[in-house]
Design an enzyme around this catalytic site. Structure first.
Site, PDB file in Angstrom:
ATOM      1  N   GLU A 177       0.829  -1.210   0.000  1.00 24.57           N
ATOM      2  CA  GLU A 177       0.000   0.000   0.000  1.00 24.57           C
ATOM      3  C   GLU A 177       0.865   1.262   0.000  1.00 24.57           C
ATOM      4  O   GLU A 177       1.844   1.364   0.746  1.00 24.57           O
ATOM      5  CB  GLU A 177      -0.889  -0.017   1.237  1.00 24.57           C
ATOM      6  N   LYS A 235      -8.808   3.195  -2.746  1.00 23.29           N
ATOM      7  CA  LYS A 235      -9.206   2.559  -1.491  1.00 23.29           C
ATOM      8  C   LYS A 235     -10.584   3.065  -1.089  1.00 23.29           C
ATOM      9  O   LYS A 235     -10.856   4.271  -1.084  1.00 23.29           O
ATOM     10  CB  LYS A 235      -8.170   2.874  -0.412  1.00 23.29           C
ATOM     11  N   CYS A 261      -5.956  -3.023   1.860  1.00 20.08           N
ATOM     12  CA  CYS A 261      -5.812  -3.085   3.325  1.00 20.08           C
ATOM     13  C   CYS A 261      -7.159  -3.093   4.048  1.00 20.08           C
ATOM     14  O   CYS A 261      -7.808  -4.129   4.153  1.00 20.08           O
ATOM     15  CB  CYS A 261      -4.922  -1.935   3.803  1.00 20.08           C
TER      16      CYS A 261
END
Length: 560
Positions: A47, A116, A152
């Site tokens: 990430e 994200k 994540c």
């Protein structure tokens, strides 16, 4: 570009150590990984790898955003060389909003971007301050394969992975910046298994590695097949690029071929490696030549010195004994023995003349006080502060960072001197309770940590571990003169700090009400000290500073 048939795919997972802000250096790691895994179809990076993670408010700087964008565009052009595609995390501004993004670069260009969706805003995370939430992502297509890329936090609930599965994703690739906490690898694995079970899709969990200020990332990446079986598990605490081989089975599902797997570490091993990596990266990434610390003959400084030698090598660690009139012969002998076992540069600088000079300086303003000139807590603090002054002078003159040595038990209740033993640049014991300090010393004496630069075998003399802890700031002093026994203190602190237990719940665990009340009081009134403490590696789910943020001015007391 790979010419593999559509029923085979090679995915490289790059468990690497990025540096926040070093866009050019992180880009070089992308290039090196592409060279190392040149036969792969795709390389996946952690990430926000290009910027480093977490970039905090640095990511709001337009020049930094532009540097990341220019660099990914350059890297994209380089993929025209026919080598593997790459999935690289970076900040990306789009339509006036800043996103935590991943870019797929392949065939000389950026072929896809995904943002994200679920932004964490708890504990060490505050992504909602700097990023906008992306829409539910759709799969990417590479070599005819549909790849879902939840980032994540996107896998901590089932919404994103379910949407990807519904949209036709065949493999889930999860780039992570998941901070280390002792025991967290089990939580990650069970979480990933839950997403696999819900979606029926195999999952690649790629975590970053390395220290970033108070956070350390352990790596420990892994691959699960659609049946939940562990196919590949990378070791923690070291950089590694691993190519995983995938094939379609008879039903058309993708299956990862079995690869390397590593056994889980015990807690002491995890914690020691975390301290070692965090210190190494803090010192090296901030370009210190080494560290200097006071070696008192006590257990905290001995463990701190051992971690420093293992992280940096004995030639980059300078230990100093700073005795006063209260320093025992045993402490002098123990510090010398520890320094010899570690092989570090070691010297003695006495503080008694400096203490006397301050006594003369303060004689007039202190005249007539009940305790006399320097014979009370003031005198104890002056000794500690003089030691801090000397260590900082060595740091200023020669360049090494001062490593402080206070543990979490002491920091919790303020058993530390502001501008004295709290004076320095980093603290590897900041999130380690005293009882665990003892366990870590015993562990290190019987284990050689992976990647350690220090000697094998015993590095901390048994007498340092066995003797009662003392600050030696007055005659005959021990820690238990001022504090409950550490087993009791640490148990109460676990309740009040880690678990946020009420007074009644803590009493129900068997602790004395008066002791709980005293510890709670000390915990609250010491917040101002902790705000001025140096950074230190996060080990627990509730470290001071990033996780637990209490007001300094605070009139609440549960124990009344």
């Amino acid at each position: 570009m790979s010419s593999r048939p559509s029923d085979r795919l090679a995915i490289a997972i790059a468990q690497l150590n990025a540096t926040v802000g070093d866009v050019a250096g992180n880009a070089e790691k992308v290039r090196a990984a592409r060279r190392e895994a040149r036969d792969a179809d795709l390389i996946v990076f952690p990430e926000l790898f290009l910027s480093g993670y977490p970039p905090e408010d640095l990511v709001l700087k337009p020049a930094f955003q532009a540097a990341c964008r220019e660099t990914i565009e350059t890297l994209a052009r380089e993929t025209a060389d026919g080598g593997p595609a790459a999935l690289v995390g970076l900040p990306w501004r789009h339509d006036g909003k800043l996103y935590n993004a991943v870019a797929l670069i392949d065939g000389g260009k950026i072929t896809a971007l995904r943002f994200k969706h679920d932004l964490p805003n708890y504990g060490v995370f505050d992504e909602k301050r700097v990023f906008a939430a992306g829409p539910l992502p759709s799969p990417l297509t590479l070599r005819g394969v549909m790849l879902g890329v939840p980032v994540c936090e996107d896998i901590w609930t089932q919404g994103v992975t379910a949407a990807l599965a519904d949209a036709g994703a065949q493999i889930l690739l999860v780039p992570n910046g998941s901070p280390f906490e002792a025991g967290k690898e089990t939580v990650r694995l069970e979480l990933a298994k839950a997403r696999v079970a819900e979606t029926g899709l195999p999952l690649v969990y790629l975590n970053q590695l390395g220290g970033q200020d108070e956070i350390v990332y352990d790596g420990a990446s892994f691959v699960l097949n659609a049946d939940g079986a562990l196919a590949v598990a990378l070791p923690g605490w070291r950089e590694q690029v691993t190519v995983t081989e995938w094939r379609r089975d008879a039903s058309g599902r993708w299956v990862c071929a079995p690869g390397e797997t590593f056994l889980a570490e015990d807690r002491s091993s995890q914690v020691y490696h975390a301290m070692m990596l965090a210190l190494r990266d803090y010192v090296n990434k901030n370009r210190f030549p080494g560290v200097v610390l006071g070696l008192s003959g006590g257990i905290d400084s001995a463990l701190s010195a051992a971690v420093a030698v293992d992280a940096l090598g004995a030639d980059r660690v300078r230990c100093v004994m700073l005795p006063s009139r209260y320093t025992s012969i045993e402490s002098l002998e123990d510090a010398d023995a520890c320094a010899r076992l570690l092989g570090v540069a070691y010297e003695t600088i006495e503080i008694e003349r400096a203490v006397a000079a301050l006594g003369e300086t303060l004689a007039a303003p202190f005249a007539g006080t009940p305790e006399g000139s320097l014979a009370d807590t003031t005198a104890e603090n002056i000794q500690s502060r003089l030691r801090g002054v000397i260590l900082m002078a060595l740091s200023n003159k020669f360049g090494p960072m001062v490593l402080t040595t206070g543990n979490k038990s002491e920091m919790s209740v303020g058993y530390a001197t502001l501008y004295g033993d709290m004076c320095g640049g980093y603290n590897v014991l900041k999130d380690i309770y005293k009882t665990e300090v003892f366990a870590l010393c015993r562990w290190r004496n019987t284990h050689s940590p992976a990647g350690a630069l220090g000697p094998r075998g015993m590095v901390i003399p048994d007498r340092i571990i066995d003797k009662p802890p003392t600050a030696e700031l007055r005659a005959g002093q021990t820690d238990q003169d001022s504090l409950p026994p550490y087993a009791v203190l640490d148990g109460i602190l676990q309740c009040l700090v880690e678990q946020e237990c009420s007074f009644e719940d803590t009493v129900a665990k068997g602790y004395d009400p008066a002791t709980i009340k005293r510890v709670e009081h000390l915990l609250y009134i010491s917040e101002y000290k902790r705000r001025q403490a140096p950074p230190g590696v996060k080990i627990s789910p509730r470290n001071f500073g990033r996780d637990r943020r209490y007001p300094i001015t605070n009139a609440f007391r549960d124990a009344r």
